[in-house]
Design an enzyme around this catalytic site. Sequence first.
Site, PDB file in Angstrom:
ATOM      1  N   ARG A 103       0.782  -8.279  -6.024  1.00 14.59           N
ATOM      2  CA  ARG A 103       1.467  -9.215  -5.899  1.00 14.59           C
ATOM      3  C   ARG A 103       1.132 -10.439  -6.878  1.00 14.59           C
ATOM      4  O   ARG A 103       1.888 -11.336  -6.771  1.00 14.59           O
ATOM      5  CB  ARG A 103       1.920  -9.765  -4.572  1.00 14.59           C
ATOM      6  CG  ARG A 103       2.425  -8.817  -3.559  1.00 14.59           C
ATOM      7  CD  ARG A 103       3.673  -7.811  -3.919  1.00 14.59           C
ATOM      8  NE  ARG A 103       4.101  -7.032  -3.180  1.00 14.59           N
ATOM      9  CZ  ARG A 103       5.095  -5.840  -3.238  1.00 14.59           C
ATOM     10  NH1 ARG A 103       5.260  -5.848  -4.456  1.00 14.59           N
ATOM     11  NH2 ARG A 103       5.567  -5.178  -2.365  1.00 14.59           N
ATOM     12  N   ASN A 157       4.772  -5.067 -11.535  1.00  9.93           N
ATOM     13  CA  ASN A 157       6.036  -5.645 -11.007  1.00  9.93           C
ATOM     14  C   ASN A 157       5.757  -6.884 -10.271  1.00  9.93           C
ATOM     15  O   ASN A 157       6.027  -7.284  -9.276  1.00  9.93           O
ATOM     16  CB  ASN A 157       6.856  -4.699 -10.160  1.00  9.93           C
ATOM     17  CG  ASN A 157       6.228  -4.295  -8.964  1.00  9.93           C
ATOM     18  OD1 ASN A 157       5.162  -4.371  -8.740  1.00  9.93           O
ATOM     19  ND2 ASN A 157       7.232  -3.669  -7.847  1.00  9.93           N
ATOM     20  N   HIS A 206       7.698   5.680 -12.240  1.00  9.79           N
ATOM     21  CA  HIS A 206       8.467   5.558 -10.722  1.00  9.79           C
ATOM     22  C   HIS A 206       9.765   6.310 -10.989  1.00  9.79           C
ATOM     23  O   HIS A 206      10.743   5.933 -11.976  1.00  9.79           O
ATOM     24  CB  HIS A 206       8.788   4.125 -10.510  1.00  9.79           C
ATOM     25  CG  HIS A 206       9.927   3.656  -9.466  1.00  9.79           C
ATOM     26  ND1 HIS A 206       9.415   3.359  -8.212  1.00  9.79           N
ATOM     27  CD2 HIS A 206      11.110   4.050  -9.531  1.00  9.79           C
ATOM     28  CE1 HIS A 206      10.373   3.114  -7.568  1.00  9.79           C
ATOM     29  NE2 HIS A 206      11.513   3.299  -8.086  1.00  9.79           N
ATOM     30  N   ASP A 221       0.860   3.449  -2.791  1.00 10.40           N
ATOM     31  CA  ASP A 221       1.936   2.751  -2.973  1.00 10.40           C
ATOM     32  C   ASP A 221       2.006   1.405  -2.029  1.00 10.40           C
ATOM     33  O   ASP A 221       3.096   1.284  -1.730  1.00 10.40           O
ATOM     34  CB  ASP A 221       3.112   3.363  -2.899  1.00 10.40           C
ATOM     35  CG  ASP A 221       4.544   2.689  -3.580  1.00 10.40           C
ATOM     36  OD1 ASP A 221       4.062   1.662  -4.161  1.00 10.40           O
ATOM     37  OD2 ASP A 221       5.696   3.168  -3.455  1.00 10.40           O
TER      38      ASP A 221
HETATM   39  O1  DOR Z   1       8.828   0.857  -1.825  1.00 11.86           O
HETATM   40  C1  DOR Z   1       8.702   0.496  -2.702  1.00 11.86           C
HETATM   41  N1  DOR Z   1       7.934  -0.980  -2.812  1.00 11.86           N
HETATM   42  N2  DOR Z   1       8.625   1.121  -3.731  1.00 11.86           N
HETATM   43  C2  DOR Z   1       8.327   0.471  -5.213  1.00 11.86           C
HETATM   44  O2  DOR Z   1       8.772   1.257  -5.929  1.00 11.86           O
HETATM   45  C3  DOR Z   1       8.173  -0.750  -5.243  1.00 11.86           C
HETATM   46  C4  DOR Z   1       7.591  -1.477  -4.022  1.00 11.86           C
HETATM   47  C5  DOR Z   1       7.544  -2.855  -4.097  1.00 11.86           C
HETATM   48  O3  DOR Z   1       6.835  -3.491  -5.034  1.00 11.86           O
HETATM   49  O4  DOR Z   1       7.564  -3.489  -3.125  1.00 11.86           O
END
Ligand code: DOR
Length: 414
Positions: A64, A94, A179, A294
Amino acid sequence: MEIVIKNGRVIDPKTGRDEIMDLLIVDDKIACIQAQISTDQREVIDANGMIVSPGFIDLHVHLREPGFEFKETIYTGSRACAKGGYTSVFCMPNTKPALDTKETLQALKERIQKDSVIGIYPVGAITQGIKGEVLTDHSELYLSGVKALSDDGRTTMNPDHMRKAFEASKKLNIPVMTHSEDHDLTERLKGEIYPPKAEYEIVYRDINLCAEVGGKLHVSHVSTKEAANAINEARTNHVKVTCEVAPHHFALSDKNVDMTSTLSKVNPPIRSEEDRKAMIAAIKLGWVDAIATDHAPHEASSKETNYENASFGISGIETAFGVSYQTLVIDENIPLIKVLSLLTYQPAQIGGLENEGVIEAGYYANLVILDLESKWQVISNQFISKGKNTPFEGMQLQGEVVRTIYRGKTVYER
Ligand code: DOR
């Protein structure tokens, strides 16, 4: 600094070693593994009755930073990883800004240097802002140190952009981590549980593109039997494809989870019992190359809403080993060394980590000590991660991390 880890059951998935041994650490490396090592003038860690494994390696976490520090930071996330037994993780791009320029990567690397207790390898974005519109400079990201490319959180829908990503993969010898989600379909299904087709159609596309262009495809968080079958078939046809499965996809299904709860909302979704069993079968057959969490921490308020508006994701790094050991080794009788391989050596190979994931002289002393007898309950309030979002709350698990050592230094102790 010299440390002896005494009398542990040393398991090394690469060499197949599984025996009671002493292990000597000198500074940040493994110096030797022998039946008896002198403890004279050395710090001693008693591992009697415990497993000594290479530290876990996670190809897929969301830490994050930058931009979403209210969900997780490098400081909290790296300590949560250490508690989970992880010594190296790949963090997804991301963020805000996305990990899409050398400047952003440089700033993140400085943050990691300052705040992390483990190894963190940033993954570079395929497209600017992960928007799928304009390509990033893949060579520049590579020179900034990224070991993989991904638009994770999103699928790169434009096939021409994916071709460019595979060209970069081929030239730079790094994987494209995908993804798999058909956004044309899922955008029409907001608030619903996305169907298997939304995943496997994209997996088919990416396998074809990889076969056509070359390079290496690593399919992230596989959750459907169709995707697993396609990946296996592609591999037998010599396409360079690997894949990972997340603990929530092999441990949970519509049979044991409230699918309408926001805590079980994750992307790709928790699937049918048939798909869960297919993930277990794929692991048993050797079709799966890595267990990846993940890890997707979110602030409480983003889950304290209705299903449609809730964030996708599970804070999974601190439950990964317990869930894997309980489900795969105890419930499914999969050999422990095989599960450890999926948590260590195999992801090290995919991620290009040459000095990690192995217990042999000369490798980094990245190690985890495990208590297989320990039974414990998941209590999210005890997570180090800022994200307390877990569908495993209250679950009884067996198998616990007791100590994590990164480059010779203890970074977590029970
Ligand atoms: O559940 C998910 N959360 N799948 C993703 O592909 C992204 C991730 C997130 O960044 O929270």
